[in-house]
Design a protein around this motif. Sequence first.
Motif, PDB file in Angstrom:
ATOM      1  N   LYS A  99       0.803  -1.158  -0.015  1.00  0.00           N
ATOM      2  CA  LYS A  99      -0.002  -0.012  -0.030  1.00  0.00           C
ATOM      3  C   LYS A  99       0.777   1.165   0.060  1.00  0.00           C
ATOM      4  N   HIS A 100       2.049   1.434   0.552  1.00  0.00           N
ATOM      5  CA  HIS A 100       2.768   2.409   0.644  1.00  0.00           C
ATOM      6  C   HIS A 100       4.427   2.089   0.511  1.00  0.00           C
ATOM      7  N   LEU A 101       5.048   2.760  -0.437  1.00  0.00           N
ATOM      8  CA  LEU A 101       6.510   2.594  -0.624  1.00  0.00           C
ATOM      9  C   LEU A 101       7.277   3.620   0.115  1.00  0.00           C
ATOM     10  N   LEU A 102       8.505   3.268   0.617  1.00  0.00           N
ATOM     11  CA  LEU A 102       9.360   4.334   1.131  1.00  0.00           C
ATOM     12  C   LEU A 102      10.660   3.927   0.489  1.00  0.00           C
ATOM     13  N   TYR A 103      11.603   4.953   0.198  1.00  0.00           N
ATOM     14  CA  TYR A 103      12.686   4.742  -0.596  1.00  0.00           C
ATOM     15  C   TYR A 103      13.863   5.727  -0.079  1.00  0.00           C
ATOM     16  N   THR A 104      15.072   5.296   0.152  1.00  0.00           N
ATOM     17  CA  THR A 104      16.029   6.233   0.439  1.00  0.00           C
ATOM     18  C   THR A 104      16.830   6.687  -0.746  1.00  0.00           C
ATOM     19  N   SER A 105      16.677   8.033  -1.075  1.00  0.00           N
ATOM     20  CA  SER A 105      17.596   8.711  -2.280  1.00  0.00           C
ATOM     21  C   SER A 105      18.373   9.431  -1.735  1.00  0.00           C
ATOM     22  N   MET A 106      18.704  10.449  -2.561  1.00  0.00           N
ATOM     23  CA  MET A 106      19.689  11.673  -2.111  1.00  0.00           C
ATOM     24  C   MET A 106      19.220  12.932  -2.569  1.00  0.00           C
ATOM     25  N   PRO A 107      20.055  13.995  -1.949  1.00  0.00           N
ATOM     26  CA  PRO A 107      19.151  15.203  -2.128  1.00  0.00           C
ATOM     27  C   PRO A 107      19.352  15.671  -3.611  1.00  0.00           C
ATOM     28  N   ALA A 108      18.382  16.063  -4.015  1.00  0.00           N
ATOM     29  CA  ALA A 108      18.097  16.987  -5.377  1.00  0.00           C
ATOM     30  C   ALA A 108      18.637  15.999  -6.400  1.00  0.00           C
ATOM     31  N   PRO A 109      18.237  14.791  -6.632  1.00  0.00           N
ATOM     32  CA  PRO A 109      18.945  14.018  -7.511  1.00  0.00           C
ATOM     33  C   PRO A 109      18.605  14.627  -9.270  1.00  0.00           C
ATOM     34  N   GLU A 110      17.643  15.435  -9.335  1.00  0.00           N
ATOM     35  CA  GLU A 110      17.194  15.756 -10.385  1.00  0.00           C
ATOM     36  C   GLU A 110      18.090  17.082 -11.084  1.00  0.00           C
ATOM     37  N   ASN A 111      18.952  17.230 -10.356  1.00  0.00           N
ATOM     38  CA  ASN A 111      19.784  18.635 -10.552  1.00  0.00           C
ATOM     39  C   ASN A 111      21.408  18.126 -10.083  1.00  0.00           C
ATOM     40  N   SER A 112      21.653  17.111 -10.310  1.00  0.00           N
ATOM     41  CA  SER A 112      23.036  16.741  -9.612  1.00  0.00           C
ATOM     42  C   SER A 112      24.259  16.312 -10.513  1.00  0.00           C
ATOM     43  N   LEU A 113      25.331  16.572 -10.193  1.00  0.00           N
ATOM     44  CA  LEU A 113      26.381  16.118 -10.989  1.00  0.00           C
ATOM     45  C   LEU A 113      27.064  14.680 -10.532  1.00  0.00           C
ATOM     46  N   VAL A 114      26.604  14.100  -9.351  1.00  0.00           N
ATOM     47  CA  VAL A 114      27.001  13.077  -8.761  1.00  0.00           C
ATOM     48  C   VAL A 114      26.729  11.838  -9.819  1.00  0.00           C
ATOM     49  N   SER A 115      27.746  10.829  -9.740  1.00  0.00           N
ATOM     50  CA  SER A 115      27.923   9.800 -10.948  1.00  0.00           C
ATOM     51  C   SER A 115      26.437   9.184 -10.983  1.00  0.00           C
TER      52      SER A 115
END
Length: 295
Positions: A105-121
């Motif tokens: 019913k509900h999904l949680l996920y561990t992401s990273m800050p601002a992945p939509e605007n990132s230089l991180v590989s």
Amino acid sequence: MSSTLLVTGAAGQLGQRVIHHLLETYKVAPGRIIAATRNPEKLADLAAKGVVTRKADFDDASTLPAAFAGVDRLLIISTDALAVPGQRLKQHTAAVEAAKKAGVKHLLYTSMPAPENSLVSFAPDHLGTENAIKASGIGYTILRDAWYFDNFLWALPHNLETGKWYTATGNGRVSNISRDDCALAIAAALASDTAESATYTLTGSTALTTQDVATVVTAVTGRPLEVVQVSDEQLAAGIIAAGMPKFVADMLVSADDNTRAGKFDILTNDFNKLTGKEPQTVRAFFEAHKAALLG
Ligand SMILES: NC(=O)c1ccc[n+]([C@@H]2O[C@H](COP(=O)([O-])OP(=O)(O)OC[C@H]3O[C@@H](n4cnc5c(N)ncnc54)[C@H](OP(=O)(O)O)[C@@H]3O)[C@@H](O)[C@H]2O)c1
């Protein structure tokens, strides 16, 4: 509330602390918690406490229907499969698809800050997973974890020995947070019964330059530490010379680039919103880990 909560990656460092906080901080009954991992035999201590343990390997989708059966709220902990480009997104997408089929019913996920605007590989893995979750139609809580204070413990003991900290971060700031505080906030979100979809960015209370962090390290340890700014190429060469694989060098250099560009200079009070507490300060973190810093 009686929903069944599942944590993937339960044998990892973050997964163990999330389950610790579910049990000890939020007093969730052990029988409501499912700890899913590639190696359930590693979780005998949790099983002895009454936590249900199951096998879940995102590289083997055949393990996922049984792992996710009967689960209401499911936390996908992002994996550490960074060596092969694309593998991690494939793993996470397999988990989202299996969760959908299992009726989670509900999904949680561990992401990273601002992945939509990132230089991180590896930012595309996180953005791709967030998008797959949103496209699934399942309610979600995305927890974008800032870089852990704990990451500093990889290199600082060596840096303190040599007295030098090579970095390409310039004057960029990072709003680090401890891994344990991430686990506390994630456990709060998992244990809550909200069906609302939301994205939180878990940061500490201050954004610090590398020089700021070095100053605190010196204050805590009494050891001098000179911050030496180098180019991306020099940093990569140093990491390779220290025996690290190229993908690790690319990852670390891209994180410094992201910092230098100001893209990690993000402060929120989302940790406070989820936990009702203040995050641990960098000073308190290093005081607590002084022995590890001094090797
Ligand atoms: N914000 C930060 O500074 C930061 C730093 C490091 C890592 N991270 C990210 O946060 C995650 C958790 O951090 P951590 O400190 O707990 O790292 P960790 O101790 O290295 O844990 C790695 C995790 O990946 C899981 N995993 C690996 N392969 C898997 C597969 N095939 N299927 C399912 N799960 C798999 C492991 O689960 P099992 O062993 O239980 O199967 C474990 O939970 C990392 O994996 C990484 O994505 C964030």
